[in-house]
Design a protein around this motif. Structure first.
Motif, PDB file in Angstrom:
ATOM      1  N   PHE A  69      -0.428  -0.043 -10.358  1.00 24.45           N
ATOM      2  CA  PHE A  69       0.797   0.433  -9.369  1.00 24.45           C
ATOM      3  C   PHE A  69       0.694  -0.141  -8.071  1.00 24.45           C
ATOM      4  CE2 PHE A  69       2.127   4.005  -6.567  1.00 24.45           C
ATOM      5  CZ  PHE A  69       3.379   3.886  -6.942  1.00 24.45           C
ATOM      6  N   ARG A  70      -0.558  -0.306  -7.552  1.00 20.84           N
ATOM      7  CA  ARG A  70      -0.298  -0.841  -6.049  1.00 20.84           C
ATOM      8  C   ARG A  70      -0.032  -2.326  -6.130  1.00 20.84           C
ATOM      9  NH1 ARG A  70      -5.611  -0.922  -4.314  1.00 20.84           N
ATOM     10  NH2 ARG A  70      -6.430   0.056  -6.109  1.00 20.84           N
ATOM     11  N   ASP A  71      -0.812  -3.160  -7.165  1.00 22.25           N
ATOM     12  CA  ASP A  71      -0.716  -4.609  -7.156  1.00 22.25           C
ATOM     13  C   ASP A  71       0.887  -5.041  -7.223  1.00 22.25           C
ATOM     14  OD1 ASP A  71      -3.404  -4.890  -6.825  1.00 22.25           O
ATOM     15  OD2 ASP A  71      -3.653  -5.177  -9.137  1.00 22.25           O
ATOM     16  N   ALA A  72       1.597  -4.195  -8.167  1.00 25.35           N
ATOM     17  CA  ALA A  72       2.789  -4.539  -8.590  1.00 25.35           C
ATOM     18  C   ALA A  72       3.849  -4.752  -7.604  1.00 25.35           C
ATOM     19  CB  ALA A  72       3.462  -3.586  -9.667  1.00 25.35           C
ATOM     20  N   LYS A  73       3.735  -4.003  -6.326  1.00 27.46           N
ATOM     21  CA  LYS A  73       4.783  -3.687  -5.243  1.00 27.46           C
ATOM     22  C   LYS A  73       4.953  -5.159  -4.549  1.00 27.46           C
ATOM     23  CE  LYS A  73       8.018  -1.596  -3.384  1.00 27.46           C
ATOM     24  NZ  LYS A  73       8.831  -2.826  -3.418  1.00 27.46           N
ATOM     25  N   ILE A  74       3.885  -5.919  -4.545  1.00 28.64           N
ATOM     26  CA  ILE A  74       3.945  -7.042  -3.747  1.00 28.64           C
ATOM     27  C   ILE A  74       5.030  -8.168  -4.551  1.00 28.64           C
ATOM     28  CG2 ILE A  74       2.017  -8.581  -4.786  1.00 28.64           C
ATOM     29  CD1 ILE A  74       3.013  -8.366  -0.917  1.00 28.64           C
ATOM     30  N   GLU A 118       7.838  -7.718  -5.541  1.00 28.96           N
ATOM     31  CA  GLU A 118       9.232  -7.753  -4.971  1.00 28.96           C
ATOM     32  C   GLU A 118       9.136  -8.165  -3.805  1.00 28.96           C
ATOM     33  OE1 GLU A 118      11.058  -3.949  -7.502  1.00 28.96           O
ATOM     34  OE2 GLU A 118       9.930  -3.417  -5.849  1.00 28.96           O
ATOM     35  N   VAL A 133       7.066  -3.412 -11.041  1.00 25.59           N
ATOM     36  CA  VAL A 133       7.183  -2.077 -10.736  1.00 25.59           C
ATOM     37  C   VAL A 133       7.307  -0.880 -11.579  1.00 25.59           C
ATOM     38  CG1 VAL A 133       8.095  -0.653  -8.657  1.00 25.59           C
ATOM     39  CG2 VAL A 133       7.332  -2.915  -8.361  1.00 25.59           C
ATOM     40  N   GLY A 175      -2.084  -3.805  -2.182  1.00 26.09           N
ATOM     41  CA  GLY A 175      -2.756  -4.144  -3.458  1.00 26.09           C
ATOM     42  C   GLY A 175      -3.165  -5.694  -3.192  1.00 26.09           C
TER      43      GLY A 175
END
Lengths: 374, 345
Positions: free
Chosen positions: A342-347, A349, A319, A196
């Motif tokens: 959804f893809r952007d959020a993970k970074i 963390e 996330v 993301g």
């Protein structure tokens, strides 16, 4: 205790929101995401419109949240050209501020922060990049990984080792430098295929006998680790703002779908209602934590416990919210814009201190605080 | 697990290690190529449960689930393709002229896509001539849009047809998941179609396949945890291996324990009386937890496609959107539990 932003900030928030809605269209966001290309046009426009105002940290925080609420890749791209500036602001000398920061503030140059190394990750003190003093300059050798703006920044605040690592006190002997990308021996390889935030530019930096003039040493030799940790205590509040933006945006778009595009009655289903309530409650809690951390920090009384709580909780909320948004919107979310959240959020963390690091900081501070309160 | 099943799993694992593992990233970027389809066909995986007269292998349910699990642990896209061919295509195309086409796809000669969105979710417009050239019907969210033919709904929105089609426009985004197949809009050519039955037939085919979908999830869980566990053994931080830190060790081993429980259930039960649903609902949620933790264990590297772990995170969510039907499936399970209508409000 007052939970309201000032009228000035409220007006500013509104202005940023309108800018984001006008400029960060689905079409633009999709294109930059698909092509993995940096939106320099939006960076220039956001400066012209006064969206970016680094003289006010509150405005910066509000802008980051509102921009990422519409699109995280674009929002981070336009707010990240100043990434690392606080290190020079707090620890640099007047000449460095004049030569480097003023250009960045005018939008004429871009900067970056180069701390992380391949295989190093959270363990900053394990860094291996060396800076050897030679006459009136330092010779840098090593490599840096996952560097935001890596390929497009004009210069970097870079952490390097100026004396050999003492195995017990590895964080000593590190220093920070201003390294220009045009210095001989500097090269950057773009990292492609990110999950993301694909509009942002990320690179691996290679330093092959890069000569850095001694006047580019920031502050004192050997204090680099401390400067960088101080910086992270600031930047984590802004990462919380990114994360809350993503979470809020996911909720906005889910509600929009439920009201306008979903089969009728969907919004009356209690499973849907409970999920929405959970999303909104967590977002509000994360935002309050961020405001509290910001309030301490912007009054020059940083509270690392609250800052780490804000960053850690906000990124988990991003996330969580983006995952729930996908569940509630189904194929609409899958083929539309929500899958990008959804893809952007993970970074969130992972960067600026993983969730694990935030938890370690909180636990250590708890231990310290309980000692002093006894 | 009996010896036959163990052998089957080993065979699929060897096949995957040889033919999928080294091109897994290429599958994500460029899609599943024809030579892989041919190999899958030669092994009898493409038509695992299909009747022999169409080139199928007529394997039992547990063997079929073993194939789905092992393939998905290397490439969930391949697992989903095998699932769609066996659990849907083989049930709908096994008659008349469509049967000839079934033979073609099971041999890897031709390919079959699915107008999935509208069939399962009623999403998108299924009637009228919406194609940009005024011919054909625009179908949204078609799985495997580069296929030669498609299963889709006709203009009435009730009848299933086998038809030709073409991608509506150049892609402006990659699909979130199952990129080896892709998801895109397709214009279906309504002339010269084969009738395959009713929309409800395909819905039933999916509803009868809970354990098989759970087997795909199981593969995703296994594939992502394998990566994370191997990484935690070799990656050091703050002078210790990741595996030596209790939060990393506890969370990964806990997930592996849940995976084992799911596996023993999947191979020892059948789809009767909602038992498949038990596995499906457990597997869906476990796949999200496991893939998230596997990515997190890799840190920044997990966020890059090269490490082959973020695909599991994307695919778990994608499959949860297209094959798992959130509230519909939870409601079905509730009705099994309560023995009557439940979960309507």
């Amino acid at each position: 205790m007052d939970f309201e932003l000032s009228d000035e900030l409220k007006d500013f928030r509104k202005m940023v929101r309108e800018f984001a809605l006008d400029e960060f269209t689905s079409e633009v966001a999709r294109k930059r995401d698909f092509e993995e290309s940096y939106p320099d046009d939006l960076r220039v426009k956001s400066l012209q419109k006064g969206i970016i105002d680094f003289s006010s940290p509150w405005k910066t925080m509000v802008a980051i949240e509102e921009l990422c609420r519409v699109d995280a890749g674009l929002g981070i791209s336009v707010t990240v050209p100043y990434f690392g500036a606080e290190v020079i602001m707090l620890f640099g000398n007047d000449a460095q501020k004049e030569k480097y920061l003023s250009e960045v503030n005018k939008g004429k140059k871009m900067m970056g922060l180069a701390v992380t190394e391949p295989g190093g990750g959270s363990d900053v003190a394990a860094n291996k990049t060396e800076a050897a003093k030679s006459g009136n300059k330092y010779i840098l050798n090593g490599s840096k990984m996952f560097i935001t703006n890596g390929q497009i920044a004009d210069f970097f605040v870079m952490l390097a080792r100026t004396s050999k690592a003492d195995s017990a006190k590895k964080h000593r002997g590190m220093s920070t430098f201003i390294v220009e990308s045009k210095f001989k021996g500097f090269s950057a390889n773009k990292l492609e295929g990110k999950l993301g935030v694909r509009a942002t530019n990320t690179a691996e930096l290679i330093l092959n006998n890069v000569e850095v003039p001694e006047e580019n040493l920031i502050g004192e030799e050997g204090k680099g680790f401390y400067y960088i940790m101080t910086f992270f205590n600031i930047s984590r509040v802004f990462v919380a703002a990114q994360a809350i933006g993503v979470a809020q945006g996911a909720l906005d778009r889910t509600l929009e779908y439920l009201k306008n595009n979903a089969p009728s009655g969907e919004l009356q289903n209690e499973y849907v209602q409970f999920t929405l309530s959970d999303m909104a409650t967590r977002i509000e809690a994360a935002r309050l934590l961020m405001y509290k951390a910001a309030s301490y920090l912007f009054q020059f009384k940083p509270n690392p416990t609250i800052t780490s709580m804000a960053k850690g909780y906000a990124s988990e909320t991003a996330v969580f919210a983006s995952e729930k948004a996908m569940e509630l919107t189904g194929l609409y979310g899958l083929s539309g814009d929500l899958e990008r959240y959804f893809r952007d959020a993970k970074i969130m963390e992972i960067w600026e201190g993983t969730s694990e690091v935030e938890k370690l900081i909180i636990a250590r501070m708890l231990e310290k605080e309980s000692d002093s309160s006894e | 697990m009996n010896d036959d099943l163990k052998l089957m799993k080993e065979t699929v694992r060897d096949f995957s290690a040889k033919n999928i593992e080294n091109i897994a990233l290429k599958i994500e970027r460029e899609g599943i190529h024809k030579d892989l389809l041919k190999k899958l066909a030669e092994q009898g995986f493409l038509g695992a449960t299909a009747p022999q007269e169409y080139g199928g292998s007529e394997l039992d349910g547990a063997s079929y689930r073993a194939i789905l699990e092992e393939l998905s642990s290397f490439s969930p896209s391949v697992g989903v393709l095998v699932f769609l061919y066996n659990s849907i295509a083989s049930k709908l195309l096994n008659k008349g002229k469509a049967g000839d086409y079934l033979k073609e796809i099971l041999s890897g000669e031709s390919t079959l896509g699915f107008g999935y969105g509208e069939i399962l979710e009623g999403y998108g417009n299924s009637s009228g001539n919406e194609g940009s050239d005024g011919k054909g019907i625009l179908k949204k969210d078609v799985i495997f849009p580069t296929a030669n033919k498609f299963i889709a709904l006709d203009g009435s929105g009730q009848n299933l047809i086998l038809a030709k089609g073409k991608i509506e426009k150049a892609k402006d985004k990659k699909s979130l998941g199952i990129r080896g197949l892709g998801i895109s809009d397709v214009i279906i050519d309504t002339s010269g179609t084969e009738n395959l039955g009713l929309r409800s037939d395909i819905v039933k085919a999916i509803e009868d396949s809970s354990l098989e979908i759970a087997a795909i999830y199981l593969g995703i869980i296994k594939g992502s945890l394998n990566k994370a566990i191997e990484y935690a053994k070799v990656r050091t931080t703050f002078d210790h291996y990741l595996k030596d830190y209790s939060p990393v060790a506890f969370s990964l081993s806990n997930l592996r324990a849940e995976e084992e429980l799911l596996r023993s259930y999947i191979y020892e039960t059948d789809n009767e009386n909602g038992k498949g649903l038990n596995a499906l609902i457990f597997a869906e949620s476990l796949s999200k937890k496991a893939t998230k933790q596997a990515l997190q264990t890799h840190g920044g590297y997990g966020y890059l496609e090269d490490f082959g772990v973020e695909k599991f995170y994307r695919d778990a969510m994608t499959i949860s959107t297209i094959l798992f039907r959130g509230r519909t499936d939870r409601k079905r399970l509730s009705e099994e539990v309560f023995g009557t209508e439940a979960g309507n409000l």
